[in-house]
Scaffold this motif. Structure first.
Motif, PDB file in Angstrom:
ATOM      1  N   MET A 191       0.843  -1.166   0.000  1.00  0.00           N
ATOM      2  CA  MET A 191       0.000   0.000   0.000  1.00  0.00           C
ATOM      3  C   MET A 191       0.898   1.243   0.000  1.00  0.00           C
ATOM      4  SD  MET A 191      -2.774   1.135   2.916  1.00  0.00           S
ATOM      5  CE  MET A 191      -3.939  -0.089   2.447  1.00  0.00           C
ATOM      6  N   SER A 192       0.527   2.227  -0.785  1.00  0.00           N
ATOM      7  CA  SER A 192       1.361   3.422  -0.890  1.00  0.00           C
ATOM      8  C   SER A 192       1.243   4.290   0.364  1.00  0.00           C
ATOM      9  CB  SER A 192       0.945   4.254  -2.102  1.00  0.00           C
ATOM     10  OG  SER A 192      -0.279   4.925  -1.842  1.00  0.00           O
ATOM     11  N   LYS A 193       2.291   5.057   0.593  1.00  0.00           N
ATOM     12  CA  LYS A 193       2.300   5.956   1.741  1.00  0.00           C
ATOM     13  C   LYS A 193       1.158   6.957   1.629  1.00  0.00           C
ATOM     14  CE  LYS A 193       5.140   9.253   4.208  1.00  0.00           C
ATOM     15  NZ  LYS A 193       6.377   9.998   4.271  1.00  0.00           N
ATOM     16  N   GLN A 194       0.898   7.431   0.420  1.00  0.00           N
ATOM     17  CA  GLN A 194      -0.175   8.407   0.225  1.00  0.00           C
ATOM     18  C   GLN A 194      -1.531   7.803   0.580  1.00  0.00           C
ATOM     19  OE1 GLN A 194       0.142  11.741  -0.529  1.00  0.00           O
ATOM     20  NE2 GLN A 194      -2.019  11.733   0.060  1.00  0.00           N
ATOM     21  N   ARG A 195      -1.745   6.560   0.204  1.00  0.00           N
ATOM     22  CA  ARG A 195      -3.021   5.893   0.518  1.00  0.00           C
ATOM     23  C   ARG A 195      -3.175   5.731   2.032  1.00  0.00           C
ATOM     24  NH1 ARG A 195      -7.365   3.172   0.189  1.00  0.00           N
ATOM     25  NH2 ARG A 195      -7.658   0.931   0.224  1.00  0.00           N
ATOM     26  N   ILE A 196      -2.092   5.387   2.708  1.00  0.00           N
ATOM     27  CA  ILE A 196      -2.132   5.250   4.172  1.00  0.00           C
ATOM     28  C   ILE A 196      -2.469   6.601   4.808  1.00  0.00           C
ATOM     29  CG2 ILE A 196      -0.753   4.781   6.233  1.00  0.00           C
ATOM     30  CD1 ILE A 196       0.792   2.731   4.480  1.00  0.00           C
ATOM     31  N   GLU A 197      -1.807   7.652   4.329  1.00  0.00           N
ATOM     32  CA  GLU A 197      -2.070   8.982   4.872  1.00  0.00           C
ATOM     33  C   GLU A 197      -3.503   9.415   4.610  1.00  0.00           C
ATOM     34  OE1 GLU A 197       0.914  11.512   3.196  1.00  0.00           O
ATOM     35  OE2 GLU A 197       2.470  10.752   4.527  1.00  0.00           O
TER      36      GLU A 197
ATOM     37  N   CYS B 289      -6.112   7.516   4.200  1.00  0.00           N
ATOM     38  CA  CYS B 289      -6.981   6.735   5.074  1.00  0.00           C
ATOM     39  C   CYS B 289      -6.917   7.253   6.498  1.00  0.00           C
ATOM     40  CB  CYS B 289      -6.591   5.262   5.019  1.00  0.00           C
ATOM     41  SG  CYS B 289      -7.636   4.219   6.050  1.00  0.00           S
ATOM     42  N   TYR B 290      -5.714   7.548   6.967  1.00  0.00           N
ATOM     43  CA  TYR B 290      -5.557   8.063   8.325  1.00  0.00           C
ATOM     44  C   TYR B 290      -6.343   9.354   8.494  1.00  0.00           C
ATOM     45  CZ  TYR B 290      -3.625  10.438  12.329  1.00  0.00           C
ATOM     46  OH  TYR B 290      -3.508  11.126  13.490  1.00  0.00           O
ATOM     47  N   PHE B 291      -6.166  10.296   7.561  1.00  0.00           N
ATOM     48  CA  PHE B 291      -6.843  11.577   7.703  1.00  0.00           C
ATOM     49  C   PHE B 291      -8.357  11.433   7.567  1.00  0.00           C
ATOM     50  CE2 PHE B 291      -2.548  13.195   6.699  1.00  0.00           C
ATOM     51  CZ  PHE B 291      -2.364  13.901   7.861  1.00  0.00           C
ATOM     52  N   GLU B 292      -8.793  10.440   6.825  1.00  0.00           N
ATOM     53  CA  GLU B 292     -10.225  10.178   6.695  1.00  0.00           C
ATOM     54  C   GLU B 292     -10.820   9.670   8.005  1.00  0.00           C
ATOM     55  OE1 GLU B 292     -12.960   6.996   4.287  1.00  0.00           O
ATOM     56  OE2 GLU B 292     -11.240   7.841   3.243  1.00  0.00           O
TER      57      GLU B 292
ATOM     58  N   ILE C  85       0.607   1.473  16.166  1.00  0.00           N
ATOM     59  CA  ILE C  85      -0.649   2.107  15.783  1.00  0.00           C
ATOM     60  C   ILE C  85      -0.674   2.360  14.276  1.00  0.00           C
ATOM     61  CG2 ILE C  85      -2.016   4.229  15.995  1.00  0.00           C
ATOM     62  CD1 ILE C  85      -1.136   4.274  18.976  1.00  0.00           C
ATOM     63  N   GLY C  86       0.468   2.783  13.725  1.00  0.00           N
ATOM     64  CA  GLY C  86       0.556   2.997  12.279  1.00  0.00           C
ATOM     65  C   GLY C  86       0.255   1.727  11.514  1.00  0.00           C
ATOM     66  N   ARG C  87       0.753   0.618  12.015  1.00  0.00           N
ATOM     67  CA  ARG C  87       0.479  -0.667  11.370  1.00  0.00           C
ATOM     68  C   ARG C  87      -1.010  -0.994  11.463  1.00  0.00           C
ATOM     69  NH1 ARG C  87       3.953  -5.923  11.064  1.00  0.00           N
ATOM     70  NH2 ARG C  87       5.088  -4.367   9.912  1.00  0.00           N
ATOM     71  N   ALA C  88      -1.623  -0.718  12.607  1.00  0.00           N
ATOM     72  CA  ALA C  88      -3.054  -0.969  12.775  1.00  0.00           C
ATOM     73  C   ALA C  88      -3.869  -0.130  11.811  1.00  0.00           C
ATOM     74  CB  ALA C  88      -3.471  -0.722  14.213  1.00  0.00           C
ATOM     75  N   VAL C  89      -3.468   1.135  11.660  1.00  0.00           N
ATOM     76  CA  VAL C  89      -4.159   2.025  10.714  1.00  0.00           C
ATOM     77  C   VAL C  89      -3.995   1.515   9.295  1.00  0.00           C
ATOM     78  CG1 VAL C  89      -4.121   4.347   9.695  1.00  0.00           C
ATOM     79  CG2 VAL C  89      -4.011   4.077  12.176  1.00  0.00           C
ATOM     80  N   GLN C  90      -2.795   1.076   8.977  1.00  0.00           N
ATOM     81  CA  GLN C  90      -2.524   0.544   7.637  1.00  0.00           C
ATOM     82  C   GLN C  90      -3.418  -0.658   7.364  1.00  0.00           C
ATOM     83  OE1 GLN C  90       1.466  -0.863   7.078  1.00  0.00           O
ATOM     84  NE2 GLN C  90       1.353  -0.676   4.869  1.00  0.00           N
ATOM     85  N   GLN C  91      -3.555  -1.551   8.316  1.00  0.00           N
ATOM     86  CA  GLN C  91      -4.377  -2.738   8.136  1.00  0.00           C
ATOM     87  C   GLN C  91      -5.849  -2.353   8.047  1.00  0.00           C
ATOM     88  OE1 GLN C  91      -3.201  -5.312  11.344  1.00  0.00           O
ATOM     89  NE2 GLN C  91      -1.370  -6.007  10.248  1.00  0.00           N
ATOM     90  N   GLU C  92      -6.265  -1.355   8.809  1.00  0.00           N
ATOM     91  CA  GLU C  92      -7.653  -0.871   8.799  1.00  0.00           C
ATOM     92  C   GLU C  92      -8.023  -0.308   7.440  1.00  0.00           C
ATOM     93  OE1 GLU C  92     -11.431   0.120  10.264  1.00  0.00           O
ATOM     94  OE2 GLU C  92      -9.903  -0.955  11.375  1.00  0.00           O
ATOM     95  N   CYS C  93      -7.046   0.313   6.786  1.00  0.00           N
ATOM     96  CA  CYS C  93      -7.307   0.999   5.513  1.00  0.00           C
ATOM     97  C   CYS C  93      -7.192   0.079   4.300  1.00  0.00           C
ATOM     98  CB  CYS C  93      -6.364   2.185   5.381  1.00  0.00           C
ATOM     99  SG  CYS C  93      -6.663   3.460   6.613  1.00  0.00           S
ATOM    100  N   ARG C  94      -6.895  -1.147   4.501  1.00  0.00           N
ATOM    101  CA  ARG C  94      -6.775  -2.055   3.349  1.00  0.00           C
ATOM    102  C   ARG C  94      -8.114  -2.448   2.837  1.00  0.00           C
ATOM    103  NH1 ARG C  94      -1.627  -5.877   4.767  1.00  0.00           N
ATOM    104  NH2 ARG C  94      -0.160  -4.210   4.526  1.00  0.00           N
TER     105      ARG C  94
END
Length: 78
Positions: free
Chosen positions: A1-7, A9-12, A69-78
């Motif tokens: 997953m790209s860094k931009q997609r993670i960001e 998702c996080y901001f969303e 937490i970053g990993r959790a967010v990354q998994q949440e946004c998949r």
């Protein structure tokens, strides 16, 4: 997953991620208060050098928790 997609998702989801995980959790707030009290007690009985070493260790622990937490967010946004 790209860094931009993670960001994106996080901001969303950032308005709810932390409040759901921690912000309104009574156990978290109790532990945070207990940690602060323990830190104040520790600081009063150890040297300034030892306190600075403790703060450095605490910073590393915080970075580890952020990575978790970053990993959790990354998994949440998949």
């Amino acid at each position: 997953m790209s860094k931009q997609r993670i960001e994106d998702c996080y901001f969303e989801h950032n308005s709810t991620i932390f409040s759901e995980m921690l912000g309104e959790d009574e156990e978290y707030l109790r532990l945070k208060k207990a940690k602060r009290a323990a830190e104040e007690a520790l600081q009063s009985v150890i040297s300034k050098e030892a306190w600075n070493q403790y703060l450095a260790l605490d910073e590393i622990c915080n970075e580890l928790e952020c990575a978790k937490i970053g990993r959790a967010v990354q998994q949440e946004c998949r």
